[in-house]
Write a protein that holds these residues in place. Structure first.
Motif, short mmCIF file in Angstrom:
data_model
loop_
_atom_site.label_atom_id
_atom_site.label_comp_id
_atom_site.label_asym_id
_atom_site.label_seq_id
_atom_site.Cartn_x
_atom_site.Cartn_y
_atom_site.Cartn_z
N GLY A 1 0.77 -1.23 0.00
CA GLY A 1 0.00 0.00 0.00
C GLY A 1 0.80 1.28 0.00
N GLY A 2 2.12 1.20 0.06
CA GLY A 2 2.91 2.41 0.04
C GLY A 2 2.90 3.07 -1.32
N GLY A 3 3.53 4.23 -1.40
CA GLY A 3 3.60 4.93 -2.69
C GLY A 3 3.98 6.37 -2.50
N LEU A 4 3.80 7.12 -3.58
CA LEU A 4 4.10 8.55 -3.60
C LEU A 4 2.79 9.33 -3.52
CD1 LEU A 4 6.00 10.99 -4.10
CD2 LEU A 4 5.68 10.57 -6.56
N VAL A 5 2.74 10.28 -2.62
CA VAL A 5 1.53 11.08 -2.45
C VAL A 5 1.92 12.52 -2.16
CG1 VAL A 5 1.37 10.59 0.03
CG2 VAL A 5 -0.70 11.17 -1.26
N GLN A 6 1.08 13.46 -2.55
CA GLN A 6 1.35 14.87 -2.29
C GLN A 6 1.00 15.21 -0.84
OE1 GLN A 6 -0.81 17.15 -5.21
NE2 GLN A 6 0.79 16.88 -6.75
N PRO A 7 1.62 16.25 -0.31
CA PRO A 7 1.26 16.70 1.04
C PRO A 7 -0.23 16.97 1.14
CG PRO A 7 3.26 17.79 0.33
CD PRO A 7 2.76 17.04 -0.87
N ARG B 1 7.87 2.91 11.54
CA ARG B 1 8.47 3.53 10.35
C ARG B 1 9.91 3.92 10.64
NH1 ARG B 1 5.09 9.27 10.17
NH2 ARG B 1 6.12 10.27 11.96
N GLN B 2 10.67 4.00 9.56
CA GLN B 2 12.07 4.38 9.67
C GLN B 2 12.43 5.30 8.52
OE1 GLN B 2 14.86 1.12 9.91
NE2 GLN B 2 16.37 2.42 10.93
N ALA B 3 12.77 6.53 8.88
CA ALA B 3 13.20 7.50 7.89
C ALA B 3 14.71 7.39 7.71
CB ALA B 3 12.81 8.90 8.33
N PRO B 4 15.24 7.84 6.60
CA PRO B 4 16.69 7.74 6.36
C PRO B 4 17.48 8.40 7.48
CG PRO B 4 15.58 8.35 4.34
CD PRO B 4 14.54 8.39 5.42
N GLY B 5 18.45 7.68 8.01
CA GLY B 5 19.32 8.22 9.04
C GLY B 5 18.70 8.29 10.43
N GLN B 6 17.49 7.74 10.57
CA GLN B 6 16.81 7.81 11.87
C GLN B 6 16.49 6.41 12.37
OE1 GLN B 6 13.63 10.60 12.22
NE2 GLN B 6 14.59 12.12 10.91
N GLN B 7 16.20 6.33 13.66
CA GLN B 7 15.84 5.06 14.25
C GLN B 7 14.41 4.70 13.90
OE1 GLN B 7 16.59 5.42 18.48
NE2 GLN B 7 18.65 4.61 18.26
N ARG B 8 14.14 3.41 13.92
CA ARG B 8 12.77 2.96 13.69
C ARG B 8 11.91 3.38 14.88
NH1 ARG B 8 11.93 -3.09 11.45
NH2 ARG B 8 13.57 -2.22 10.08
N PRO C 1 5.41 15.86 4.53
CA PRO C 1 6.72 15.37 4.10
C PRO C 1 7.47 14.62 5.20
CG PRO C 1 6.34 17.55 3.23
CD PRO C 1 5.18 17.26 4.15
N ASP C 2 7.27 15.01 6.45
CA ASP C 2 7.93 14.33 7.58
C ASP C 2 7.45 12.90 7.77
OD1 ASP C 2 8.35 17.16 9.88
OD2 ASP C 2 9.47 16.50 8.12
N ASP C 3 6.35 12.53 7.12
CA ASP C 3 5.87 11.15 7.22
C ASP C 3 6.60 10.22 6.24
OD1 ASP C 3 2.60 12.56 7.55
OD2 ASP C 3 3.83 11.70 9.15
N THR C 4 7.44 10.79 5.41
CA THR C 4 8.20 9.98 4.46
C THR C 4 9.11 9.01 5.20
OG1 THR C 4 8.16 11.68 2.76
CG2 THR C 4 9.92 10.05 2.62
N THR D 1 7.33 -1.10 3.45
CA THR D 1 6.77 -0.48 2.24
C THR D 1 7.07 1.01 2.30
OG1 THR D 1 4.75 -0.22 0.91
CG2 THR D 1 4.47 -0.21 3.30
N GLN D 2 7.54 1.54 1.18
CA GLN D 2 7.98 2.93 1.13
C GLN D 2 6.79 3.88 1.00
OE1 GLN D 2 11.29 4.34 1.19
NE2 GLN D 2 10.13 6.25 1.36
N VAL D 3 6.78 4.90 1.85
CA VAL D 3 5.81 5.99 1.74
C VAL D 3 6.60 7.27 1.52
CG1 VAL D 3 4.10 7.37 2.96
CG2 VAL D 3 4.07 4.87 3.15
N THR D 4 6.31 7.96 0.44
CA THR D 4 6.98 9.21 0.12
C THR D 4 5.94 10.30 -0.04
OG1 THR D 4 8.76 8.03 -1.03
CG2 THR D 4 8.53 10.40 -1.47
N VAL D 5 6.10 11.36 0.75
CA VAL D 5 5.18 12.50 0.69
C VAL D 5 5.95 13.68 0.13
CG1 VAL D 5 3.57 13.94 1.96
CG2 VAL D 5 4.01 11.59 2.72
N SER D 6 5.59 14.06 -1.07
CA SER D 6 6.34 15.10 -1.76
C SER D 6 5.48 15.72 -2.84
CB SER D 6 7.61 14.52 -2.38
OG SER D 6 8.28 15.50 -3.15
N SER D 7 5.70 17.02 -3.07
CA SER D 7 5.00 17.69 -4.16
C SER D 7 5.86 17.68 -5.42
CB SER D 7 4.66 19.12 -3.76
OG SER D 7 5.82 19.82 -3.34
#
Length: 119
Positions: free
Chosen positions: A7-13, A37-44, A86-89, A113-119
């Protein structure tokens, strides 16, 4: 025992996504089911946890925007994510505490599953 997330994917803010996770295999009982969730460079980090269908917890960062739900009969847990920022990415993982048939309790993780929030 396996957990399969989708269910992940790319979505706009401001948009929404729904993640799903299903447990399969020789399962006797499922205790808690959760999303991390785990963002790049951060802990899960824990996002939402459902010990039962009505006993749920949320991290402060997602409370009021995300909703976790379980279906014990289908062995699924879902995460409805609204008002995404975007912070939910991050890569989102489902986790379950399961008593497998013939074995002791253990923690199981889905593949992420990758979730990316970006415009």
């Amino acid at each position: 025992v396996q957990l399969q997330a989708s269910g992940g994917g790319l979505v706009q803010p401001g948009g929404s996504l729904r993640l799903s996770c299903v447990a399969s295999g020789a399962i006797r009982t499922i205790s808690s089911m959760a999303w991390y969730r785990q963002a790049p460079g951060q802990q899960r980090e824990m996002v939402a946890d459902a010990i039962t269908g009505t006993s749920v917890r949320y991290s402060d960062s997602v409370r009021g925007r995300f909703t976790i739900s379980r279906d014990n009969a289908k062995k699924t847990v879902e995460l409805q994510m609204n008002s995404l920022k975007p912070d939910d990415t991050a890569v989102y993982y489902c986790k379950a505490v399961i008593w497998p048939s013939g074995g002791g309790v253990n923690e199981y993780w889905g593949q992420g599953t990758q979730v990316t929030v970006s415009s």
